[in-house]
Design a protein around this motif. Structure first.
Motif, PDB file in Angstrom:
ATOM      1  N   PRO A 149     -11.180  -2.311  32.781  1.00 21.45           N
ATOM      2  CA  PRO A 149     -10.313  -2.327  33.968  1.00 21.45           C
ATOM      3  C   PRO A 149     -10.762  -3.324  35.033  1.00 21.45           C
ATOM      4  O   PRO A 149      -9.918  -3.850  35.779  1.00 21.45           O
ATOM      5  CB  PRO A 149     -10.410  -0.882  34.479  1.00 21.45           C
ATOM      6  CG  PRO A 149     -10.676  -0.065  33.260  1.00 21.45           C
ATOM      7  CD  PRO A 149     -11.593  -0.930  32.435  1.00 21.45           C
ATOM      8  N   ASP A 150     -12.059  -3.599  35.106  1.00 17.33           N
ATOM      9  CA  ASP A 150     -12.545  -4.600  36.071  1.00 17.33           C
ATOM     10  C   ASP A 150     -11.981  -5.981  35.764  1.00 17.33           C
ATOM     11  O   ASP A 150     -11.776  -6.793  36.674  1.00 17.33           O
ATOM     12  CB  ASP A 150     -14.071  -4.654  36.054  1.00 17.33           C
ATOM     13  CG  ASP A 150     -14.697  -3.414  36.676  1.00 17.33           C
ATOM     14  OD1 ASP A 150     -13.995  -2.700  37.410  1.00 17.33           O
ATOM     15  OD2 ASP A 150     -15.884  -3.147  36.406  1.00 17.33           O
ATOM     16  N   LEU A 153      -8.653  -6.066  37.276  1.00 15.96           N
ATOM     17  CA  LEU A 153      -8.774  -6.221  38.726  1.00 15.96           C
ATOM     18  C   LEU A 153      -9.030  -7.678  39.100  1.00 15.96           C
ATOM     19  O   LEU A 153      -8.443  -8.199  40.059  1.00 15.96           O
ATOM     20  CB  LEU A 153      -9.916  -5.344  39.241  1.00 15.96           C
ATOM     21  CG  LEU A 153     -10.206  -5.401  40.741  1.00 15.96           C
ATOM     22  CD1 LEU A 153      -9.019  -4.878  41.534  1.00 15.96           C
ATOM     23  CD2 LEU A 153     -11.464  -4.611  41.069  1.00 15.96           C
ATOM     24  N   LYS A 154      -9.896  -8.346  38.344  1.00 10.94           N
ATOM     25  CA  LYS A 154     -10.204  -9.745  38.597  1.00 10.94           C
ATOM     26  C   LYS A 154      -8.971 -10.624  38.385  1.00 10.94           C
ATOM     27  O   LYS A 154      -8.734 -11.586  39.139  1.00 10.94           O
ATOM     28  CB  LYS A 154     -11.329 -10.188  37.662  1.00 10.94           C
ATOM     29  CG  LYS A 154     -11.667 -11.669  37.710  1.00 10.94           C
ATOM     30  CD  LYS A 154     -12.396 -12.046  38.975  1.00 10.94           C
ATOM     31  CE  LYS A 154     -12.861 -13.494  38.934  1.00 10.94           C
ATOM     32  NZ  LYS A 154     -13.544 -13.909  40.168  1.00 10.94           N
ATOM     33  N   GLY A 157      -5.515  -8.016  40.337  1.00  7.67           N
ATOM     34  CA  GLY A 157      -5.666  -7.098  41.451  1.00  7.67           C
ATOM     35  C   GLY A 157      -5.584  -5.643  41.021  1.00  7.67           C
ATOM     36  O   GLY A 157      -5.798  -5.306  39.858  1.00  7.67           O
ATOM     37  N   ARG A 158      -5.236  -4.771  41.970  1.00  8.03           N
ATOM     38  CA  ARG A 158      -5.276  -3.333  41.704  1.00  8.03           C
ATOM     39  C   ARG A 158      -4.291  -2.887  40.634  1.00  8.03           C
ATOM     40  O   ARG A 158      -4.594  -2.015  39.828  1.00  8.03           O
ATOM     41  CB  ARG A 158      -5.002  -2.566  43.006  1.00  8.03           C
ATOM     42  CG  ARG A 158      -6.120  -2.686  44.034  1.00  8.03           C
ATOM     43  CD  ARG A 158      -5.838  -1.834  45.252  1.00  8.03           C
ATOM     44  NE  ARG A 158      -6.937  -1.903  46.208  1.00  8.03           N
ATOM     45  CZ  ARG A 158      -6.950  -1.248  47.362  1.00  8.03           C
ATOM     46  NH1 ARG A 158      -5.914  -0.497  47.724  1.00  8.03           N
ATOM     47  NH2 ARG A 158      -7.996  -1.354  48.178  1.00  8.03           N
ATOM     48  N   TRP A 159      -3.082  -3.482  40.629  1.00 13.40           N
ATOM     49  CA  TRP A 159      -2.103  -3.047  39.628  1.00 13.40           C
ATOM     50  C   TRP A 159      -2.549  -3.439  38.227  1.00 13.40           C
ATOM     51  O   TRP A 159      -2.278  -2.706  37.262  1.00 13.40           O
ATOM     52  CB  TRP A 159      -0.722  -3.613  39.942  1.00 13.40           C
ATOM     53  CG  TRP A 159      -0.553  -5.072  39.628  1.00 13.40           C
ATOM     54  CD1 TRP A 159      -0.709  -6.117  40.475  1.00 13.40           C
ATOM     55  CD2 TRP A 159      -0.178  -5.637  38.369  1.00 13.40           C
ATOM     56  NE1 TRP A 159      -0.477  -7.306  39.830  1.00 13.40           N
ATOM     57  CE2 TRP A 159      -0.135  -7.044  38.538  1.00 13.40           C
ATOM     58  CE3 TRP A 159       0.128  -5.119  37.122  1.00 13.40           C
ATOM     59  CZ2 TRP A 159       0.185  -7.915  37.502  1.00 13.40           C
ATOM     60  CZ3 TRP A 159       0.463  -5.979  36.077  1.00 13.40           C
ATOM     61  CH2 TRP A 159       0.497  -7.368  36.283  1.00 13.40           C
ATOM     62  N   LYS A 161      -5.711  -3.582  37.240  1.00 12.63           N
ATOM     63  CA  LYS A 161      -6.743  -2.613  36.880  1.00 12.63           C
ATOM     64  C   LYS A 161      -6.121  -1.280  36.497  1.00 12.63           C
ATOM     65  O   LYS A 161      -6.551  -0.639  35.519  1.00 12.63           O
ATOM     66  CB  LYS A 161      -7.695  -2.419  38.062  1.00 12.63           C
ATOM     67  CG  LYS A 161      -8.810  -1.422  37.789  1.00 12.63           C
ATOM     68  CD  LYS A 161      -9.763  -1.311  38.967  1.00 12.63           C
ATOM     69  CE  LYS A 161     -10.895  -0.329  38.642  1.00 12.63           C
ATOM     70  NZ  LYS A 161     -11.875  -0.233  39.760  1.00 12.63           N
ATOM     71  N   CYS A 426      -5.134 -11.947  30.615  1.00  8.80           N
ATOM     72  CA  CYS A 426      -6.160 -11.924  31.656  1.00  8.80           C
ATOM     73  C   CYS A 426      -6.986 -13.208  31.642  1.00  8.80           C
ATOM     74  O   CYS A 426      -7.338 -13.746  32.707  1.00  8.80           O
ATOM     75  CB  CYS A 426      -7.076 -10.709  31.463  1.00  8.80           C
ATOM     76  SG  CYS A 426      -6.288  -9.125  31.843  1.00  8.80           S
TER      77      CYS A 426
END
Length: 470
Positions: A149-150, A153-154, A157-159, A161, A426
């Motif tokens: 999940p990190d 996030l990278k 962003g939050r969505w 993750k 990603c």
């Protein structure tokens, strides 16, 4: 001043670097010199002396500072080297994520797609290996990335993750559920199919075996160290090899290899690809394994060994299973074995061991995510969370006992998303501004497109089979 020293000392350039058995203290000389400068300034300030622009008054003082610096560097290096998993432990952990009960379903997958589908098995292995490398590159881009999940996030962003976390934990939850279903199926095949009457309730033998297996598995979920779990992983890999030998032995003794099978079966191709993809769905665990590894530079080599070994075993098992039982194969090859042979009993008993040693590794990321989210530090709260996760998988395993269809659904939707599509997406987002070769860019886009097609077709086929089964 002390804060400045700590900042330089921990600035990312370690004092000593481990290089496969030797320690090199000559690298990062700038950081060491800067460390000396600040340390000397602090000591001199404490004595009320101003040493700026002056030389050291005593060679003994200089020697003392140098020795202290080297001892602290070596101490931190030794601490780093004693923590985590070594190269072989990493291979065992990675193999344990790749070589679970996929070995039991791969002959059935081949019977659904035909002999030609084995080409896709090898192709999926190569793609998943490559996306595993992409996961490593994403983690190396930021030292703060520790979990899958990190990476989301990278990248987004939050969505991002939240999306990856949802898919990851759902896949792991289904995977652990399938482990219990597999355990129940094989125990029922090995022992009996009689129903039990407990307090006026009629309970099938399969459900009883699932409940008993869950109680045996539960203590393994309380282990928090991957170093300890690697010993269970070694047992799982050993059991994986025993299953292959036992199935080969049982097939030679009982039925031989006289089935011809089909070259290609397009009607079952969606299920086939979903099951093949499921076999290589270890990307949810790879960040945890990579983070825990001592010498991370050896991680790509560990992946090569793991994927190569797994692919050879999968291909061999698919071949002997399809040649022996043809289109009569059940969702797990052990369920097709004649129970009278000793070799069959060994294969079934060993396949029962796979969930026992694999479950703990699979449930660890789910448990750790909950523990971190709610900042659980007390041992009893940790044990409670892990026990409740096991209870949840037991409830689902008792409610939806369709092994083959559940595995295909997990492989088609969750594994394809996490192992094929998301690593590529990603990676492209994180390294947007970096120069990428045209060939690599085309390859990544092709993997994304193929992943979307496989996810749609495989998910539709699997859901349809589950609905029809009810």
């Amino acid at each position: 001043m002390q804060n400045q020293i700590n900042q330089v000392y921990n600035s990312g350039d370690s004092c000593a670097i481990y290089t496969g058995g030797s320690i090199n203290i000559e690298e990062n000389s700038y950081s060491l010199e800067r460390y000396d400068e600040l340390l000397l300034s602090q000591r001199s300030s404490d004595d009320g002396d101003n040493i700026e622009g002056s030389e050291l008054k005593s060679s003994n003082t200089m020697k003392q500072y140098t020795e202290q610096r080297d001892l602290e560097c070596i101490e931190q290096t030794n601490l780093a080297l004693t923590k985590g998993s070594n190269y072989w432990m990493t291979i065992f952990n990675t193999l344990n994520t790749l070589t679970g009960f996929g070995i039991l379903s791969v002959p059935y997958a081949t019977s659904q797609g035909g002999w030609l589908s084995l080409i896709f098995l090898i192709g999926i292995a190569l793609i998943c290996f490559y996306t595993g490398i992409l996961v490593q590159r994403c983690m190396d881009s930021d030292a703060q990335i520790k979990t899958y999940p990190d990476i989301g996030l990278k990248a987004f962003g939050r969505w991002g993750k939240a999306l990856i976390a949802f898919l990851l934990y759902m896949e792991l939850f289904l995977l652990t559920t399938e482990l219990l279903i597999s355990l129940g199926d094989n125990m029922e095949k090995l022992l009996s199919k009689n129903n039990f009457n407990i307090g006026g309730l009629h309970i099938s033998s399969k459900k009883i075996y699932i409940l008993l297996g869950a109680n045996i598995i539960l203590p393994t979920t309380w282990l928090r160290s991957l170093k300890l779990l690697s010993y269970l992983s070694f047992t799982g890999v050993l059991g994986f090899s025993v299953v292959i030998i036992s199935v080969l032995w049982a097939s030679i003794e009982s039925v031989g290899f006289h089935e011809h099978g089909e070259i290609v079966n397009w009607r079952g191709f969606g299920t086939c690809i979903g099951l093949y993809t499921f076999c290589y769905g270890g990307h949810t665990i790879l960040p945890t394994i990579y983070t825990d590894m001592k010498n991370k530079r050896l991680f790509p080599y560990a992946l090569v060994v793991s994927f190569l070994f797994a692919t050879v075993c999968y291909s061999f098992m698919a071949t002997i299973g399809y040649l022996a039982y043809g289109d009569n194969l059940k969702s797990q090859v052990t369920l097709s074995l004649p129970i009278g042979n000793i070799s069959s009993k060994v294969a079934i008993l060993t396949s029962v061991m796979i969930p026992l040693v694999k479950y703990g590794l699979m449930v660890t990321p789910i448990a750790e995510a909950i523990e971190v989210q709610f900042q659980m530090l007390h041992i009893w709260s940790i044990l409670t969370v892990r026990t409740l996760i096991v209870l949840g998988t037991v409830i689902v395993a008792l409610s939806v006992p369709f092994f083959g269809s559940v595995v295909a659904l997990s492989g088609s939707f969750f594994t394809v998303g996490l192992s094929l599509i998301l690593p590529c997406v990603c990676y492209l987002k994180i390294f947007t501004n970096s120069h990428k070769r045209c060939f690599e860019l085309v390859l990544i886009i092709t993997i994304i497109v193929l992943g979307v097609i496989v996810a749609i077709v495989g998910t539709y086929t699997s859901v349809k089979k589950i609905i029809n089964a009810f």
